[in-house]
Design a protein around this motif. Structure first.
Motif, mmCIF file in Angstrom:
data_model
loop_
_atom_site.group_PDB
_atom_site.id
_atom_site.type_symbol
_atom_site.label_atom_id
_atom_site.label_comp_id
_atom_site.label_asym_id
_atom_site.label_seq_id
_atom_site.Cartn_x
_atom_site.Cartn_y
_atom_site.Cartn_z
ATOM 1 N N LEU A 57 -41.842 43.526 -36.622
ATOM 2 C CA LEU A 57 -43.038 44.229 -36.168
ATOM 3 C C LEU A 57 -43.724 43.474 -35.036
ATOM 4 O O LEU A 57 -44.208 44.077 -34.071
ATOM 5 C CB LEU A 57 -44.008 44.405 -37.346
ATOM 6 C CG LEU A 57 -45.268 45.221 -37.053
ATOM 7 C CD1 LEU A 57 -44.909 46.663 -36.764
ATOM 8 C CD2 LEU A 57 -46.242 45.155 -38.215
ATOM 9 N N ARG A 58 -43.749 42.165 -35.148
ATOM 10 C CA ARG A 58 -44.389 41.341 -34.100
ATOM 11 C C ARG A 58 -43.711 41.549 -32.749
ATOM 12 O O ARG A 58 -44.381 41.594 -31.708
ATOM 13 C CB ARG A 58 -44.320 39.873 -34.513
ATOM 14 C CG ARG A 58 -44.933 38.908 -33.497
ATOM 15 C CD ARG A 58 -44.893 37.491 -34.026
ATOM 16 N NE ARG A 58 -43.531 37.114 -34.398
ATOM 17 C CZ ARG A 58 -43.225 36.011 -35.069
ATOM 18 N NH1 ARG A 58 -44.179 35.190 -35.462
ATOM 19 N NH2 ARG A 58 -41.965 35.731 -35.353
ATOM 20 N N ALA A 59 -42.373 41.687 -32.751
ATOM 21 C CA ALA A 59 -41.651 41.938 -31.502
ATOM 22 C C ALA A 59 -42.102 43.264 -30.892
ATOM 23 O O ALA A 59 -42.254 43.378 -29.664
ATOM 24 C CB ALA A 59 -40.147 41.955 -31.769
ATOM 25 N N GLY A 60 -42.323 44.269 -31.739
ATOM 26 C CA GLY A 60 -42.809 45.546 -31.243
ATOM 27 C C GLY A 60 -44.221 45.456 -30.694
ATOM 28 O O GLY A 60 -44.535 46.040 -29.651
ATOM 29 N N LEU A 61 -45.068 44.716 -31.365
ATOM 30 C CA LEU A 61 -46.444 44.529 -30.898
ATOM 31 C C LEU A 61 -46.474 43.790 -29.564
ATOM 32 O O LEU A 61 -47.261 44.125 -28.672
ATOM 33 C CB LEU A 61 -47.248 43.746 -31.942
ATOM 34 C CG LEU A 61 -47.549 44.467 -33.257
ATOM 35 C CD1 LEU A 61 -48.123 43.494 -34.282
ATOM 36 C CD2 LEU A 61 -48.513 45.626 -33.035
ATOM 37 N N ALA A 62 -45.618 42.778 -29.431
ATOM 38 C CA ALA A 62 -45.592 41.972 -28.206
ATOM 39 C C ALA A 62 -45.165 42.796 -26.998
ATOM 40 O O ALA A 62 -45.510 42.458 -25.852
ATOM 41 C CB ALA A 62 -44.651 40.779 -28.393
ATOM 42 N N ALA A 63 -44.416 43.885 -27.233
ATOM 43 C CA ALA A 63 -43.933 44.724 -26.136
ATOM 44 C C ALA A 63 -44.939 45.801 -25.723
ATOM 45 O O ALA A 63 -44.728 46.493 -24.727
ATOM 46 C CB ALA A 63 -42.612 45.375 -26.532
ATOM 47 N N LEU A 64 -46.035 45.946 -26.480
ATOM 48 C CA LEU A 64 -47.034 46.972 -26.170
ATOM 49 C C LEU A 64 -47.849 46.606 -24.942
ATOM 50 O O LEU A 64 -48.038 45.422 -24.614
ATOM 51 C CB LEU A 64 -47.971 47.166 -27.363
ATOM 52 C CG LEU A 64 -47.411 47.838 -28.619
ATOM 53 C CD1 LEU A 64 -48.469 47.852 -29.714
ATOM 54 C CD2 LEU A 64 -46.930 49.249 -28.326
ATOM 55 N N ALA A 65 -48.361 47.624 -24.285
ATOM 56 C CA ALA A 65 -49.295 47.404 -23.186
ATOM 57 C C ALA A 65 -50.618 46.875 -23.739
ATOM 58 O O ALA A 65 -50.911 47.052 -24.933
ATOM 59 C CB ALA A 65 -49.514 48.714 -22.427
ATOM 60 N N PRO A 66 -51.442 46.235 -22.905
ATOM 61 C CA PRO A 66 -52.694 45.625 -23.399
ATOM 62 C C PRO A 66 -53.624 46.603 -24.105
ATOM 63 O O PRO A 66 -54.230 46.259 -25.123
ATOM 64 C CB PRO A 66 -53.335 45.064 -22.126
ATOM 65 C CG PRO A 66 -52.180 44.802 -21.202
ATOM 66 C CD PRO A 66 -51.201 45.898 -21.490
ATOM 67 N N GLN A 67 -53.745 47.849 -23.590
ATOM 68 C CA GLN A 67 -54.719 48.777 -24.152
ATOM 69 C C GLN A 67 -54.397 49.175 -25.599
ATOM 70 O O GLN A 67 -55.261 49.056 -26.467
ATOM 71 C CB GLN A 67 -54.838 50.033 -23.275
ATOM 72 C CG GLN A 67 -55.813 51.076 -23.807
ATOM 73 C CD GLN A 67 -57.204 50.519 -24.095
ATOM 74 O OE1 GLN A 67 -57.708 49.687 -23.340
ATOM 75 N NE2 GLN A 67 -57.825 50.950 -25.187
ATOM 76 N N PRO A 68 -53.170 49.620 -25.915
ATOM 77 C CA PRO A 68 -52.894 49.944 -27.322
ATOM 78 C C PRO A 68 -52.965 48.725 -28.230
ATOM 79 O O PRO A 68 -53.344 48.849 -29.401
ATOM 80 C CB PRO A 68 -51.481 50.536 -27.289
ATOM 81 C CG PRO A 68 -50.900 50.124 -25.986
ATOM 82 C CD PRO A 68 -52.035 50.002 -25.044
ATOM 83 N N LEU A 69 -52.643 47.547 -27.712
ATOM 84 C CA LEU A 69 -52.746 46.339 -28.530
ATOM 85 C C LEU A 69 -54.203 46.032 -28.854
ATOM 86 O O LEU A 69 -54.530 45.630 -29.977
ATOM 87 C CB LEU A 69 -52.098 45.155 -27.802
ATOM 88 C CG LEU A 69 -51.892 43.888 -28.636
ATOM 89 C CD1 LEU A 69 -51.030 44.169 -29.857
ATOM 90 C CD2 LEU A 69 -51.262 42.790 -27.797
ATOM 91 N N ARG A 70 -55.084 46.255 -27.886
ATOM 92 C CA ARG A 70 -56.521 46.058 -28.139
ATOM 93 C C ARG A 70 -57.018 47.062 -29.176
ATOM 94 O O ARG A 70 -57.857 46.738 -30.020
ATOM 95 C CB ARG A 70 -57.311 46.192 -26.835
ATOM 96 C CG ARG A 70 -57.274 44.955 -25.954
ATOM 97 C CD ARG A 70 -58.358 45.015 -24.886
ATOM 98 N NE ARG A 70 -58.097 46.066 -23.923
ATOM 99 C CZ ARG A 70 -57.405 45.903 -22.796
ATOM 100 N NH1 ARG A 70 -56.892 44.714 -22.510
ATOM 101 N NH2 ARG A 70 -57.220 46.890 -21.961
#
Length: 359
Positions: A57-70
């Motif tokens: 899951l962390r690998a998927g989160l790391a690949a997200l753009a800044p806005q969805p991660l925020r």
């Protein structure tokens, strides 16, 4: 040529995917799938992940753009302070009704709607209604108890909020600074809103943020809920005054007393592995998951595992009972005086026992 063995989590995903394909092949109109989102909006609690699931899951989160991660971060911050249940998954895109990290989603999300747990029935209410109406009689459902047994071999499950918090802190340390590691939320009439994402966890940064709140609003603040970090607590007292009530948030309190039970479980299982026969010890497989579950959610098989475990370890049985009693106190909607009376009684019982890790 040497063929590398497939990692356990990947094998488990393949097993689940095969079951999903079989069910979908016979029922093309099957409702559970990307974009449904019903289960994502009615979670019984914060998602729990093993270390292997979190790594993916962390690998998927790391690949997200800044806005969805925020956005995920804001959702998680609000979730920490939310007492009401059910909860909405913080990884859900509320617009598309799909998971933001669908390809890396946890095992529980993959099995939902395709696997059943004996005596607990189906998790999807839409499917339950169809089954109750006599439909889907020919479906070969997956066995969720078997999935739980395989998950037990993948490491200790932890709450998504805990994994995420640790990851963000690690990122900040690697960058050489403490970027965005303090989140301030406000609660009014049971509504929680993110007020600020601060650049670090220092007392000065938090104090400056509190001081920036208009005075007419500052004087209306009655309680500050925080973890047990002195910097946050002292910043609140200096800005809001000595009369401000400081509340230790439930997430960090529960984390401490649950860790005590987890550590005792590990110690006792190591002891039992040395003293029991291989056949008897194998009967305890799945104890970790059973111990972490709410009593109402236990299957008959899990109850039998716990009963056998507690025969071998009365101290673990006592610690498990104390943990459940303390959680039950936190779940009550009672006055401060009533809570103090119950907590004092609980503490007295613990002191009279042989359990020592709750102190």
């Amino acid at each position: 040529m040497t063929v590398q063995p497939q990692p356990p989590l990947a094998r488990l995903h393949d097993e689940i995917d095969a079951r999903v394909r079989d069910i979908r092949g016979e029922h093309p109109d099957w409702p559970c799938g990307k974009g449904c989102g019903n289960c994502c909006r009615t979670l019984a609690d914060v998602p729990q992940l093993t270390a292997a699931e979190w790594d993916l899951l962390r690998a998927g989160l790391a690949a997200l753009a800044p806005q969805p991660l925020r956005e995920i971060r804001r959702n998680l911050a609000a979730l920490v302070g939310q007492r009401s249940r059910p909860v909405v998954c913080p990884l859900l895109d509320r617009t598309s009704n799909a998971c933001l990290v669908y390809a890396q989603r946890p095992v529980a999300c993959r099995t939902y709607g395709f696997y059943v747990q004996r005596h607990l029935g189906l998790y999807c209410h839409g499917l339950e209604a169809r089954v109750a109406g006599g439909a889907l009689a020919n479906v070969v459902w997956g066995n969720h108890a078997a999935i739980d047994r395989q998950l037990a071999d993948l490491g200790e499950p932890r709450a998504l909020t805990e994994w995420f918090e640790q990851w963000i802190a690690e990122i900040a340390i690697k960058k050489g600074h403490q970027d965005f590691v303090a989140i301030v939320t406000g609660r009014s009439n049971d509504e929680i809103q993110v007020l600020g994402v601060l650049k670090d966890r220092s007392k000065q940064t938090v104090k400056e943020f509190f001081s920036s709140i208009p005075k007419r609003l500052r004087i209306s603040v009655r309680y500050v809920c925080s973890d047990m970090y002195d910097g946050f607590i002292n910043a609140a007292k200096e800005v809001f005054g000595k009369k401000i009530r400081i509340v230790a948030d439930r997430f960090h309190v529960a984390k401490l007393y649950r860790e005590g039970l987890e550590n005792l479980r590990k110690k006792e299982l190591r002891r039992l592995q040395r003293t029991l026969s291989a056949v008897d010890y194998k009967k305890l497989k799945g104890a970790m998951w059973a111990l972490r579950k709410k009593e109402a959610d236990l299957t008959d098989e899990e109850k039998a595992i716990l009963e056998k475990l507690f025969e071998y370890s009365p101290r673990l049985k006592q610690a498990h009972l104390f943990r459940n009693q303390l959680t039950a106190i936190f779940d009550k909607h009672i006055t401060r005086a009533q809570a103090k009376h119950l907590l004092n009684g609980w503490a007295a019982r613990v002191k009279r026992s042989e359990v020592r890790f709750f102190g």
